[in-house]
Motif scaffolding. Structure first.
Motif, PDB file in Angstrom:
ATOM      1  N   GLY A 149       0.893  -1.186   0.058  1.00  0.00           N
ATOM      2  CA  GLY A 149       0.032   0.171  -0.131  1.00  0.00           C
ATOM      3  C   GLY A 149       1.091   1.167  -0.045  1.00  0.00           C
ATOM      4  O   GLY A 149       0.219   2.317   0.316  1.00  0.00           O
ATOM      5  N   ILE A 150       2.392   1.233  -0.379  1.00  0.00           N
ATOM      6  CA  ILE A 150       3.035   2.270  -0.357  1.00  0.00           C
ATOM      7  C   ILE A 150       3.110   2.973  -1.747  1.00  0.00           C
ATOM      8  O   ILE A 150       3.355   2.146  -2.768  1.00  0.00           O
ATOM      9  CB  ILE A 150       4.377   1.925   0.378  1.00  0.00           C
ATOM     10  N   ILE A 151       3.216   4.317  -1.892  1.00  0.00           N
ATOM     11  CA  ILE A 151       3.051   4.885  -3.306  1.00  0.00           C
ATOM     12  C   ILE A 151       4.272   5.515  -3.218  1.00  0.00           C
ATOM     13  O   ILE A 151       4.756   6.480  -2.329  1.00  0.00           O
ATOM     14  CB  ILE A 151       2.077   5.903  -3.370  1.00  0.00           C
ATOM     15  N   LYS A 152       5.262   5.379  -4.367  1.00  0.00           N
ATOM     16  CA  LYS A 152       6.601   6.368  -4.430  1.00  0.00           C
ATOM     17  C   LYS A 152       6.500   7.053  -5.690  1.00  0.00           C
ATOM     18  O   LYS A 152       5.930   6.558  -6.802  1.00  0.00           O
ATOM     19  CB  LYS A 152       7.964   5.523  -4.378  1.00  0.00           C
ATOM     20  N   ILE A 153       7.231   8.335  -5.529  1.00  0.00           N
ATOM     21  CA  ILE A 153       7.313   9.218  -6.746  1.00  0.00           C
ATOM     22  C   ILE A 153       8.662   9.414  -6.982  1.00  0.00           C
ATOM     23  O   ILE A 153       9.424   9.762  -6.217  1.00  0.00           O
ATOM     24  CB  ILE A 153       6.492  10.597  -6.290  1.00  0.00           C
ATOM     25  N   SER A 171      -2.654  -3.930  -0.836  1.00  0.00           N
ATOM     26  CA  SER A 171      -2.128  -3.748  -2.121  1.00  0.00           C
ATOM     27  C   SER A 171      -2.747  -2.955  -3.179  1.00  0.00           C
ATOM     28  O   SER A 171      -4.046  -2.850  -3.354  1.00  0.00           O
ATOM     29  CB  SER A 171      -2.188  -5.235  -2.857  1.00  0.00           C
ATOM     30  N   ILE A 172      -1.621  -1.921  -3.644  1.00  0.00           N
ATOM     31  CA  ILE A 172      -2.197  -1.032  -4.667  1.00  0.00           C
ATOM     32  C   ILE A 172      -2.498  -1.612  -5.962  1.00  0.00           C
ATOM     33  O   ILE A 172      -1.381  -2.389  -6.500  1.00  0.00           O
ATOM     34  CB  ILE A 172      -1.531   0.225  -4.830  1.00  0.00           C
ATOM     35  N   ARG A 173      -3.568  -1.696  -6.864  1.00  0.00           N
ATOM     36  CA  ARG A 173      -3.819  -2.198  -8.047  1.00  0.00           C
ATOM     37  C   ARG A 173      -3.378  -1.449  -9.162  1.00  0.00           C
ATOM     38  O   ARG A 173      -3.164  -1.740 -10.335  1.00  0.00           O
ATOM     39  CB  ARG A 173      -5.246  -2.821  -8.120  1.00  0.00           C
ATOM     40  N   ASP A 174      -3.776   0.043  -9.144  1.00  0.00           N
ATOM     41  CA  ASP A 174      -3.903   0.548 -10.100  1.00  0.00           C
ATOM     42  C   ASP A 174      -3.654   2.260 -10.006  1.00  0.00           C
ATOM     43  O   ASP A 174      -3.959   2.531  -8.940  1.00  0.00           O
ATOM     44  CB  ASP A 174      -5.012   0.613 -10.991  1.00  0.00           C
ATOM     45  N   ILE A 175      -2.958   2.960 -10.877  1.00  0.00           N
ATOM     46  CA  ILE A 175      -2.899   4.500 -10.669  1.00  0.00           C
ATOM     47  C   ILE A 175      -2.960   5.017 -12.137  1.00  0.00           C
ATOM     48  O   ILE A 175      -2.526   4.653 -13.132  1.00  0.00           O
ATOM     49  CB  ILE A 175      -1.301   4.750 -10.065  1.00  0.00           C
ATOM     50  N   ALA A 176      -3.621   6.143 -12.005  1.00  0.00           N
ATOM     51  CA  ALA A 176      -3.767   7.153 -13.316  1.00  0.00           C
ATOM     52  C   ALA A 176      -3.765   8.552 -12.974  1.00  0.00           C
ATOM     53  O   ALA A 176      -4.100   8.985 -11.909  1.00  0.00           O
ATOM     54  CB  ALA A 176      -5.312   6.781 -13.780  1.00  0.00           C
ATOM     55  N   PHE A 177      -3.290   9.265 -13.896  1.00  0.00           N
ATOM     56  CA  PHE A 177      -3.005  10.570 -13.747  1.00  0.00           C
ATOM     57  C   PHE A 177      -4.236  11.290 -14.489  1.00  0.00           C
ATOM     58  O   PHE A 177      -4.523  10.761 -15.557  1.00  0.00           O
ATOM     59  CB  PHE A 177      -1.807  11.402 -14.696  1.00  0.00           C
ATOM     60  N   CYS A 178      -4.605  12.608 -13.928  1.00  0.00           N
ATOM     61  CA  CYS A 178      -5.451  13.371 -14.759  1.00  0.00           C
ATOM     62  C   CYS A 178      -4.671  14.136 -16.056  1.00  0.00           C
ATOM     63  O   CYS A 178      -3.488  13.948 -16.351  1.00  0.00           O
ATOM     64  CB  CYS A 178      -6.000  14.540 -13.928  1.00  0.00           C
ATOM     65  N   ASN A 179      -5.401  14.850 -16.950  1.00  0.00           N
ATOM     66  CA  ASN A 179      -5.002  15.270 -18.223  1.00  0.00           C
ATOM     67  C   ASN A 179      -3.885  16.283 -17.871  1.00  0.00           C
ATOM     68  O   ASN A 179      -2.915  16.529 -18.920  1.00  0.00           O
ATOM     69  CB  ASN A 179      -5.885  15.766 -19.177  1.00  0.00           C
ATOM     70  N   ASP A 181      -1.845  16.464 -15.146  1.00  0.00           N
ATOM     71  CA  ASP A 181      -0.845  15.961 -14.171  1.00  0.00           C
ATOM     72  C   ASP A 181      -0.886  16.851 -12.675  1.00  0.00           C
ATOM     73  O   ASP A 181       0.079  16.341 -12.060  1.00  0.00           O
ATOM     74  CB  ASP A 181       0.564  16.033 -14.729  1.00  0.00           C
ATOM     75  N   SER A 182      -1.766  17.507 -12.536  1.00  0.00           N
ATOM     76  CA  SER A 182      -2.110  17.982 -11.115  1.00  0.00           C
ATOM     77  C   SER A 182      -2.312  16.978 -10.185  1.00  0.00           C
ATOM     78  O   SER A 182      -2.180  17.264  -8.922  1.00  0.00           O
ATOM     79  CB  SER A 182      -2.829  19.079 -11.197  1.00  0.00           C
ATOM     80  N   LYS A 183      -3.235  15.857 -10.528  1.00  0.00           N
ATOM     81  CA  LYS A 183      -3.600  14.875  -9.657  1.00  0.00           C
ATOM     82  C   LYS A 183      -3.655  13.703 -10.105  1.00  0.00           C
ATOM     83  O   LYS A 183      -3.296  13.385 -11.284  1.00  0.00           O
ATOM     84  CB  LYS A 183      -5.316  15.286  -9.397  1.00  0.00           C
ATOM     85  N   PHE A 184      -3.628  12.657  -9.296  1.00  0.00           N
ATOM     86  CA  PHE A 184      -3.620  11.241  -9.555  1.00  0.00           C
ATOM     87  C   PHE A 184      -4.395  10.493  -8.881  1.00  0.00           C
ATOM     88  O   PHE A 184      -4.669  10.838  -7.737  1.00  0.00           O
ATOM     89  CB  PHE A 184      -2.183  10.616  -9.707  1.00  0.00           C
ATOM     90  N   VAL A 185      -5.212   9.314  -9.346  1.00  0.00           N
ATOM     91  CA  VAL A 185      -5.964   8.621  -8.560  1.00  0.00           C
ATOM     92  C   VAL A 185      -5.160   7.316  -8.347  1.00  0.00           C
ATOM     93  O   VAL A 185      -4.430   6.697  -9.064  1.00  0.00           O
ATOM     94  CB  VAL A 185      -7.217   8.495  -9.203  1.00  0.00           C
ATOM     95  N   SER A 186      -5.482   6.647  -7.058  1.00  0.00           N
ATOM     96  CA  SER A 186      -4.960   5.237  -7.052  1.00  0.00           C
ATOM     97  C   SER A 186      -6.288   4.407  -6.411  1.00  0.00           C
ATOM     98  O   SER A 186      -7.256   5.012  -5.560  1.00  0.00           O
ATOM     99  CB  SER A 186      -3.938   5.144  -5.845  1.00  0.00           C
ATOM    100  N   CYS A 187      -6.037   2.876  -6.973  1.00  0.00           N
ATOM    101  CA  CYS A 187      -7.157   2.191  -6.206  1.00  0.00           C
ATOM    102  C   CYS A 187      -6.457   1.032  -5.577  1.00  0.00           C
ATOM    103  O   CYS A 187      -5.233   0.652  -6.045  1.00  0.00           O
ATOM    104  CB  CYS A 187      -8.094   1.791  -7.285  1.00  0.00           C
ATOM    105  N   SER A 188      -7.161   0.185  -4.654  1.00  0.00           N
ATOM    106  CA  SER A 188      -6.575  -0.755  -3.889  1.00  0.00           C
ATOM    107  C   SER A 188      -7.423  -1.921  -3.402  1.00  0.00           C
ATOM    108  O   SER A 188      -8.453  -1.829  -3.867  1.00  0.00           O
ATOM    109  CB  SER A 188      -5.779  -0.036  -2.691  1.00  0.00           C
ATOM    110  N   ASP A 189      -6.874  -2.961  -2.939  1.00  0.00           N
ATOM    111  CA  ASP A 189      -7.893  -4.068  -2.374  1.00  0.00           C
ATOM    112  C   ASP A 189      -8.467  -3.683  -1.207  1.00  0.00           C
ATOM    113  O   ASP A 189      -9.299  -4.218  -0.883  1.00  0.00           O
ATOM    114  CB  ASP A 189      -7.016  -5.202  -2.250  1.00  0.00           C
ATOM    115  N   ASP A 190      -8.336  -2.430  -0.536  1.00  0.00           N
ATOM    116  CA  ASP A 190      -9.152  -2.035   0.713  1.00  0.00           C
ATOM    117  C   ASP A 190     -10.411  -1.361   0.223  1.00  0.00           C
ATOM    118  O   ASP A 190     -10.920  -0.608   0.891  1.00  0.00           O
ATOM    119  CB  ASP A 190      -8.248  -1.002   1.348  1.00  0.00           C
ATOM    120  N   ASN A 191     -10.896  -1.559  -1.333  1.00  0.00           N
ATOM    121  CA  ASN A 191     -12.301  -1.227  -1.589  1.00  0.00           C
ATOM    122  C   ASN A 191     -12.384   0.026  -1.952  1.00  0.00           C
ATOM    123  O   ASN A 191     -13.392   0.716  -2.311  1.00  0.00           O
ATOM    124  CB  ASN A 191     -13.218  -1.650  -0.460  1.00  0.00           C
ATOM    125  N   ILE A 192     -11.377   1.207  -2.087  1.00  0.00           N
ATOM    126  CA  ILE A 192     -11.681   2.379  -2.046  1.00  0.00           C
ATOM    127  C   ILE A 192     -10.704   2.812  -3.310  1.00  0.00           C
ATOM    128  O   ILE A 192      -9.582   2.373  -3.472  1.00  0.00           O
ATOM    129  CB  ILE A 192     -11.396   3.282  -0.909  1.00  0.00           C
TER     130      ILE A 192
END
Length: 486
Positions: A149-153, A171-179, A181-192
């Motif tokens: 569940g750790i994110i690194k930049i 566990s983190i499953r996917d990451i996506a940037f907005c158009n 690049d000011s924000k990004f979204v992450s999803c995980s097995d913790d349902n959120i």
């Protein structure tokens, strides 16, 4: 005793062999394309003859209906694997396409050259398995997530600048940037899902509504819209500003593994599920389903082509790769590589130019695929990766044998007893007791269910095999009958 292997004093020397490295050259095609466009010249046509190889332009030149078949990637180029082999959960091309980043279950990141496919470097990035990686649209930063569940930049030189500890509890499953690049979204097995402010690394929104593990997320390429796929069989569309779910797609009957927006216009949304289905939705018409394909094998990964907006690639549980084109056929793939890998495909990535496809699998290898040459008898029907195993050992993986064989209606022609290649006509398909029967390794298993796909694939790019009668909507002319693709 070979005199060449000895010296004057009688000591032995080891004979050195020079091996040829496969390379993909990209500079010349772009130079030629620039020359033609600068002088207002018409791009040359590609004919099924060897000398026309020099006329092949970059994939961005072939986006029209009449010549888009050139961009179908089906030719095996190279196999790469680390010395210490681990399962590969994620791969990602660098923004300029010069290198491929490969993540492993032991937390390492390895770099491979994108042109000569040489190994370059290896680094320990995470303490646990790296499950996802994503570059920003501008290519200035890369974000990675792991099983803890750790994110690194990271900067482009792989200098870590920030670590978001305990970003998720699972566990983190996917990451996506907005158009922008000011924000990004992450999803995980913790349902959120969580939306992060990239400038300060702070959490802005928590998107809760799924009832089970969230397996995938994607940000619309032009709008403020997030799509997520979950183990609760649902695909949800979110408003990132309000943090509310604005639509739910209920068409699936099992875990939805991957969902991706069309990367160019974003009008279409593709999703694959463990109910063995691929579904394409048009978000402009209230998520209207415009394509649904059922299969006998689970689909594991979905990838849109970065050049041809209606083409997408699917990686399957049995190791096969399937290419779909919504403008040609909405019921079955236009091309299939039945045995691209020995085991389940875990991740795929297109080169930003669209001329190379990299695939990773649980067989712990990375394989590179490119466009075929204009007159390659094995184009779209490589004997090492199809189920017509007529003398499949004659052209093995990375054996430096540039075997080009004639073809017949039964597949690649076997060599004769004197070592030459048999003529494409005048021989019959070998029986099960023939000396040219199918091989016995994992790569040479056969599946009769894929026979029809391979027979349909042999008519592309001027192959000398007997051609089927032309049908409406077939290659090379493609007609659109779907309102969501115009």
């Amino acid at each position: 005793m070979d005199h060449n292997n000895t010296t004057d004093n009688g000591s032995y020397t080891q004979k050195k062999y020079v091996t040829h490295r496969r390379t993909v050259e990209v500079t010349s095609p772009f130079n030629r394309m620039y020359y033609y466009k600068k002088h207002g010249l018409r791009l040359p046509d590609i004919e099924p003859e060897t000398s026309f190889t020099a006329n092949i332009m970059p994939p961005s030149s072939y986006v029209n209906n009449n010549d888009r078949a050139v961009n179908v990637i089906g030719k095996f180029t190279h196999l790469s694997s680390n010395k210490v082999k681990h399962v590969i959960p994620a791969i990602e091309w660098t923004p300029e396409g010069r290198r491929l980043i490969v993540a492993t279950y032991n937390g390492e990141l390895s770099l491979w050259n994108g042109f000569s496919f040489n190994f370059e470097s290896l680094m320990q990035a995470h303490d646990s398995a790296v499950t996802t990686m994503k570059y920003s649209h501008a290519g200035d930063w890369m974000v990675s997530g792991d099983a803890d569940g750790i994110i690194k930049i990271w900067q482009p030189n792989f200098n870590m600048v920030k670590e978001l500890d305990s970003a998720h509890t699972e566990s983190i499953r996917d990451i996506a940037f907005c158009n922008n690049d000011s924000k990004f979204v992450s999803c995980s097995d913790d349902n959120i899902l969580k939306i992060w402010n990239f400038s300060n690394g702070r959490e802005e929104r928590v998107l809760s509504g799924h009832h089970w593990d969230v397996k995938s997320c994607d940000w619309h390429p032009t709008m403020g819209l997030i799509a997520s796929a979950s183990k609760d069989n649902l695909v949800k569309l979110w408003d990132p500003r309000a943090g509310n779910c604005i639509s739910t797609i209920l068409n699936f009957k099992h875990t939805v593994l991957k969902t991706r927006f069309q990367p160019t216009k974003g009008n279409l949304l593709g999703a694959i599920s463990k109910d063995k289905s691929l579904r394409i939705f048009d978000i402009r018409y209230g998520t209207k389903e415009i394509m649904a394909v059922k299969d006998e094998i689970d689909y594991m990964d979905l990838l849109w082509s970065p050049i041809n907006e209606s083409m997408l690639t699917i990686g399957s549980y049995d190791g096969s790769i399937k290419h779909f084109d919504l403008l040609q056929d909405t019921e079955k793939p236009i091309h299939t590589i039945p045995f691209a890998h020995d085991k389940c495909i875990t991740s795929m990535a297109y080169n930003p130019m669209g001329n190379i496809l990299a695939s990773a699998s649980k067989d712990r290898t990375i394989r590179f695929w490119t466009r075929a040459r204009p007159f390659d008898p094995n184009a779209f029907d490589d004997p090492s990766y199809n189920d017509q195993k007529i003398n499949g050992w004659y052209f093995g993986i990375n054996n430096n044998i540039n075997a080009v064989r004639e073809k017949s209606e039964f597949g690649a022609a076997p060599p004769t007893l004197d070592g030459t290649t048999a003529a494409p006509g005048g021989y019959t398909a070998p029986s099960s007791t023939s000396s040219y029967n199918r091989g016995t390794t994992n790569n040479y298993h056969h599946d009769n269910n894929n026979n029809n796909n391979n027979n349909n694939n042999r008519h592309m790019l001027g192959s000398p095999v007997k051609k089927p009668p032309p049908t409406s909507g077939g290659l090379p002319g493609l007609n659109s009958s779907l309102p969501g693709l115009n």
